[in-house]
Design a protein around this motif. Sequence first.
Motif, PDB file in Angstrom:
ATOM      1  N   SER A 198      43.304  22.847 -45.241  1.00 33.26           N
ATOM      2  CA  SER A 198      44.731  22.612 -45.034  1.00 33.26           C
ATOM      3  C   SER A 198      45.398  23.802 -44.366  1.00 33.26           C
ATOM      4  N   GLY A 199      44.689  24.930 -44.279  1.00 36.54           N
ATOM      5  CA  GLY A 199      45.244  26.118 -43.639  1.00 36.54           C
ATOM      6  C   GLY A 199      46.273  26.799 -44.528  1.00 36.54           C
ATOM      7  N   GLY A 200      47.119  27.614 -43.906  1.00 35.53           N
ATOM      8  CA  GLY A 200      48.185  28.273 -44.647  1.00 35.53           C
ATOM      9  C   GLY A 200      47.655  29.210 -45.718  1.00 35.53           C
ATOM     10  N   TRP A 201      48.421  29.318 -46.803  1.00 34.53           N
ATOM     11  CA  TRP A 201      48.082  30.288 -47.834  1.00 34.53           C
ATOM     12  C   TRP A 201      46.853  29.900 -48.642  1.00 34.53           C
ATOM     13  N   CYS A 202      46.547  28.613 -48.716  1.00 37.37           N
ATOM     14  CA  CYS A 202      45.284  28.222 -49.352  1.00 37.37           C
ATOM     15  C   CYS A 202      44.123  28.905 -48.648  1.00 37.37           C
ATOM     16  N   ALA A 203      44.115  28.800 -47.330  1.00 41.96           N
ATOM     17  CA  ALA A 203      43.041  29.406 -46.558  1.00 41.96           C
ATOM     18  C   ALA A 203      43.140  30.926 -46.557  1.00 41.96           C
ATOM     19  N   ALA A 204      44.369  31.449 -46.506  1.00 33.99           N
ATOM     20  CA  ALA A 204      44.556  32.902 -46.434  1.00 33.99           C
ATOM     21  C   ALA A 204      43.973  33.602 -47.651  1.00 33.99           C
ATOM     22  N   LEU A 205      44.270  33.108 -48.841  1.00 33.62           N
ATOM     23  CA  LEU A 205      43.815  33.774 -50.058  1.00 33.62           C
ATOM     24  C   LEU A 205      42.321  33.577 -50.291  1.00 33.62           C
ATOM     25  N   LYS A 206      41.760  32.507 -49.753  1.00 34.63           N
ATOM     26  CA  LYS A 206      40.329  32.263 -49.933  1.00 34.63           C
ATOM     27  C   LYS A 206      39.480  32.878 -48.826  1.00 34.63           C
ATOM     28  N   ASP A 207      40.102  33.224 -47.703  1.00 37.43           N
ATOM     29  CA  ASP A 207      39.353  33.804 -46.594  1.00 37.43           C
ATOM     30  C   ASP A 207      38.959  35.245 -46.946  1.00 37.43           C
ATOM     31  N   PRO A 208      37.679  35.607 -46.814  1.00 39.58           N
ATOM     32  CA  PRO A 208      37.240  36.950 -47.218  1.00 39.58           C
ATOM     33  C   PRO A 208      37.989  38.075 -46.518  1.00 39.58           C
ATOM     34  N   ALA A 209      38.232  37.933 -45.215  1.00 41.69           N
ATOM     35  CA  ALA A 209      38.874  39.008 -44.465  1.00 41.69           C
ATOM     36  C   ALA A 209      40.382  39.045 -44.701  1.00 41.69           C
ATOM     37  N   VAL A 210      41.050  37.905 -44.523  1.00 34.09           N
ATOM     38  CA  VAL A 210      42.502  37.874 -44.682  1.00 34.09           C
ATOM     39  C   VAL A 210      42.894  38.135 -46.137  1.00 34.09           C
ATOM     40  N   GLY A 211      42.163  37.520 -47.061  1.00 32.77           N
ATOM     41  CA  GLY A 211      42.456  37.743 -48.471  1.00 32.77           C
ATOM     42  C   GLY A 211      42.303  39.204 -48.865  1.00 32.77           C
ATOM     43  N   ALA A 212      41.253  39.860 -48.359  1.00 32.33           N
ATOM     44  CA  ALA A 212      41.045  41.274 -48.674  1.00 32.33           C
ATOM     45  C   ALA A 212      42.145  42.142 -48.089  1.00 32.33           C
ATOM     46  N   ALA A 213      42.591  41.819 -46.872  1.00 34.90           N
ATOM     47  CA  ALA A 213      43.667  42.597 -46.251  1.00 34.90           C
ATOM     48  C   ALA A 213      44.973  42.437 -47.026  1.00 34.90           C
ATOM     49  N   LEU A 214      45.266  41.204 -47.431  1.00 29.83           N
ATOM     50  CA  LEU A 214      46.468  40.978 -48.236  1.00 29.83           C
ATOM     51  C   LEU A 214      46.401  41.759 -49.547  1.00 29.83           C
ATOM     52  N   ASP A 215      45.217  41.755 -50.143  1.00 33.10           N
ATOM     53  CA  ASP A 215      45.045  42.483 -51.397  1.00 33.10           C
ATOM     54  C   ASP A 215      45.303  43.977 -51.199  1.00 33.10           C
ATOM     55  N   ARG A 216      44.839  44.542 -50.103  1.00 32.91           N
ATOM     56  CA  ARG A 216      45.072  45.952 -49.829  1.00 32.91           C
ATOM     57  C   ARG A 216      46.558  46.249 -49.643  1.00 32.91           C
ATOM     58  N   MET A 217      47.254  45.386 -48.919  1.00 31.69           N
ATOM     59  CA  MET A 217      48.693  45.576 -48.723  1.00 31.69           C
ATOM     60  C   MET A 217      49.448  45.557 -50.053  1.00 31.69           C
ATOM     61  N   HIS A 218      49.068  44.625 -50.910  1.00 32.63           N
ATOM     62  CA  HIS A 218      49.783  44.474 -52.173  1.00 32.63           C
ATOM     63  C   HIS A 218      49.459  45.588 -53.158  1.00 32.63           C
ATOM     64  N   ARG A 219      48.225  46.065 -53.132  1.00 30.18           N
ATOM     65  CA  ARG A 219      47.856  47.126 -54.075  1.00 30.18           C
ATOM     66  C   ARG A 219      48.424  48.482 -53.660  1.00 30.18           C
ATOM     67  N   ASP A 220      48.680  48.669 -52.375  1.00 27.64           N
ATOM     68  CA  ASP A 220      49.194  49.955 -51.905  1.00 27.64           C
ATOM     69  C   ASP A 220      50.220  49.734 -50.801  1.00 27.64           C
ATOM     70  N   PRO A 221      51.393  49.165 -51.143  1.00 25.86           N
ATOM     71  CA  PRO A 221      52.380  48.843 -50.107  1.00 25.86           C
ATOM     72  C   PRO A 221      52.981  50.075 -49.442  1.00 25.86           C
ATOM     73  N   ALA A 222      52.943  51.233 -50.117  1.00 24.27           N
ATOM     74  CA  ALA A 222      53.556  52.437 -49.555  1.00 24.27           C
ATOM     75  C   ALA A 222      52.698  53.082 -48.474  1.00 24.27           C
ATOM     76  N   ARG A 223      51.454  52.699 -48.379  1.00 22.12           N
ATOM     77  CA  ARG A 223      50.564  53.291 -47.372  1.00 22.12           C
ATOM     78  C   ARG A 223      50.983  52.839 -45.974  1.00 22.12           C
ATOM     79  N   SER A 224      50.884  53.735 -45.017  1.00 22.38           N
ATOM     80  CA  SER A 224      51.293  53.402 -43.642  1.00 22.38           C
ATOM     81  C   SER A 224      50.170  52.658 -42.932  1.00 22.38           C
TER      82      SER A 224
END
Length: 327
Positions: A198-224
């Motif tokens: 279905s694409g969208g956030w279902c795919a984003a959170l399950k995709d190994p690359a996109v999901g991992a990148a989102l996780d990094r942003m959320h765990r350390d939002p202050a990083r540039s």
Amino acid sequence: MDVFSDVVATMKSGRAKLTRSRYNGRWGSRYGPYPGAGFHVVLEGTCWLVPPSGPAVRMSAGDVVFLPHGSVHGMSSTPDCPLEDLLPALSMTDALVGRVNRHTLPDIAPALDDTLLLCGAYRLRRDVVHPFLRGMPEFLHIPTHRVQHTELHAVIDLLGINTVEDRPGADAALPALLDLLLVYALRIWLEAQCPEESGGWCAALKDPAVGAALDRMHRDPARSWSVRELAESVGLSRTSFAERFTAYVGQSPIAYLTWWRLSLASRLLRETDAPIASVARRVGYTSEYAFAHAFKREYGTPPGSYRRTARETPAPHQDAHAGPEDR
């Protein structure tokens, strides 16, 4: 925090409110619309969800339905039963749990089992609703009797104990249980019912690359973070990563990171007394001026004014989504 935890944290404002309602005979109640996310839990008996569109859905004891957009819907003893508008529900400032109700259409008494429902709603701040929630369907039906999810079964059992029985400490236990209900319901939907195609956030959170990148942003939002750095961290080229991220999330990596930082800042402004300069640093801005400019562009008001207004005017609440008062 991980992405999923952050989604849950940002979607709620205040604590959920619910009412336990016992129905017998033929009954039908219409709910919504309301500016929040509603839910029903069937503790005993059976009933039917009459969704905003499409056929009615049978619900059995242990089933959960979550309505992320506060859409108009009905709950009834049979799929063809007339729906009655609810009497004014208890306000969100009243007791956490409303009273057990009895509601039967007059002069009709077929042999129908009693149904015990927990019906409630979470407040939502629409200015910070995560796009994950906006992309969800009108309702999620989780038939727990068909799936092996011991955590959700345990939460439902504890909710029943703490609402049906008047036990000491229930008002302290229920907010945590309702938060767990939300977490487990959304987790089950994401893992078992949300199709990646279905694409969208279902795919984003399950995709190994996109999901991992989102996780990094959320765990350390202050990083540039840069797009190149995020791409390298997930093993993709800069171009491939940017295209993949944008296709799934609907925003470029930096646009989403900026939105997430400002969303987090809005929560810190509402819920803490941290100085604005400290809030700016915590979400990745070295300059208070740059932070204030970005925040005003997103929310239409400077951070200081936003904090004052948010504290003077509580988040809009909705009715308890919880059934009619005792007749």
